[in-house]
Design a protein around this motif. Structure first.
Motif, short mmCIF file in Angstrom:
data_model
loop_
_atom_site.label_atom_id
_atom_site.label_comp_id
_atom_site.label_asym_id
_atom_site.label_seq_id
_atom_site.Cartn_x
_atom_site.Cartn_y
_atom_site.Cartn_z
N CYS A 89 -12.39 -6.97 -1.87
CA CYS A 89 -12.92 -6.09 -2.92
C CYS A 89 -13.14 -4.67 -2.40
CB CYS A 89 -14.22 -6.66 -3.47
SG CYS A 89 -13.97 -8.15 -4.46
N ALA A 90 -13.61 -4.54 -1.17
CA ALA A 90 -13.82 -3.20 -0.61
C ALA A 90 -12.50 -2.44 -0.50
CB ALA A 90 -14.48 -3.32 0.77
N TYR A 91 -11.45 -3.12 -0.05
CA TYR A 91 -10.15 -2.45 0.05
C TYR A 91 -9.56 -2.15 -1.32
CZ TYR A 91 -10.16 -3.12 5.08
OH TYR A 91 -10.47 -3.07 6.41
N ARG A 92 -9.81 -3.01 -2.31
CA ARG A 92 -9.34 -2.72 -3.67
C ARG A 92 -10.02 -1.46 -4.21
NH1 ARG A 92 -6.67 -6.63 -7.19
NH2 ARG A 92 -7.00 -4.92 -8.62
N ARG A 93 -11.33 -1.34 -3.97
CA ARG A 93 -12.05 -0.13 -4.42
C ARG A 93 -11.53 1.10 -3.69
NH1 ARG A 93 -16.38 -3.72 -3.97
NH2 ARG A 93 -17.02 -2.76 -2.02
N LEU A 94 -11.28 0.97 -2.40
CA LEU A 94 -10.75 2.09 -1.63
C LEU A 94 -9.37 2.51 -2.15
CD1 LEU A 94 -11.32 3.97 0.78
CD2 LEU A 94 -10.24 2.25 2.25
N ALA A 95 -8.53 1.53 -2.46
CA ALA A 95 -7.21 1.84 -3.01
C ALA A 95 -7.34 2.56 -4.34
CB ALA A 95 -6.39 0.56 -3.17
N ARG A 96 -8.27 2.13 -5.18
CA ARG A 96 -8.48 2.79 -6.47
C ARG A 96 -8.87 4.26 -6.27
NH1 ARG A 96 -12.10 -0.63 -9.28
NH2 ARG A 96 -13.76 0.39 -8.15
N HIS A 97 -9.74 4.51 -5.32
CA HIS A 97 -10.15 5.89 -5.02
C HIS A 97 -8.95 6.73 -4.58
CE1 HIS A 97 -12.50 9.27 -3.62
NE2 HIS A 97 -11.87 9.19 -2.46
N TRP A 98 -8.11 6.17 -3.70
CA TRP A 98 -6.95 6.91 -3.22
C TRP A 98 -5.89 7.08 -4.30
CZ3 TRP A 98 -6.24 10.04 0.73
CH2 TRP A 98 -7.24 10.06 1.69
N ARG A 99 -5.78 6.13 -5.23
CA ARG A 99 -4.88 6.33 -6.38
C ARG A 99 -5.35 7.53 -7.20
NH1 ARG A 99 -5.74 1.10 -7.35
NH2 ARG A 99 -4.28 -0.18 -6.26
N TRP A 100 -6.67 7.63 -7.37
CA TRP A 100 -7.24 8.75 -8.09
C TRP A 100 -6.94 10.06 -7.36
CZ3 TRP A 100 -11.21 12.13 -6.60
CH2 TRP A 100 -11.65 13.01 -7.60
#
Length: 89
Positions: free
Chosen positions: A65-76
Motif C-alpha cells: 500500500c505504501a508503494y501504491r501511494r508513492l506511485a500515485r504521487h509520482w504519477r501526479w
C-alpha cells in the motif's frame, strides 16, 4: 501513465530483487531533484510499480500500500510536469 508490462524496461525491473528496486527508485528520485523532467518522473513510476508488483512483497500489505501511494504521487508529478506551462525568459 499506465504500466506497459510488456516493455523491456518493465521486464528488466521485474527481475531485480526488492532491495535492488528500492535502491534504483532512490537513485531516480535523487536524480529527479536536480534534473526534473516528465520522462524521469515516469521512470520513477515504472520502477515503483515494478516494486509493488514484485512477488516477494505480496504478503506485506503495508509495504504494498505504501508503494501504491508513492506511485500515485509520482504519477501526479509526471502529469503535472507534462502539463506545465512553458516559461518564457
Amino acid at each position: 501513465m499506465t504500466t506497459d508490462i510488456s516493455s523491456p524496461e518493465h521486464e528488466t525491473l521485474q527481475r531485480l530483487r526488492p532491495e535492488d528496486l528500492e535502491h534504483h527508485v532512490g537513485q531516480l528520485i535523487r536524480r529527479y531533484v536536480t534534473h526534473r523532467s516528465t520522462e524521469l518522473a515516469e521512470r520513477v513510476v515504472l520502477s515503483i510499480e515494478a516494486l509493488y508488483q514484485h512477488p516477494e512483497l505480496a504478503p506485506d500489505a503495508e509495504r504494498f500500500c505504501a508503494y501504491r501511494r508513492l506511485a500515485r504521487h509520482w504519477r501526479w508529478l509526471a502529469h503535472r510536469a507534462r502539463n506545465a506551462p512553458v516559461m518564457q525568459s
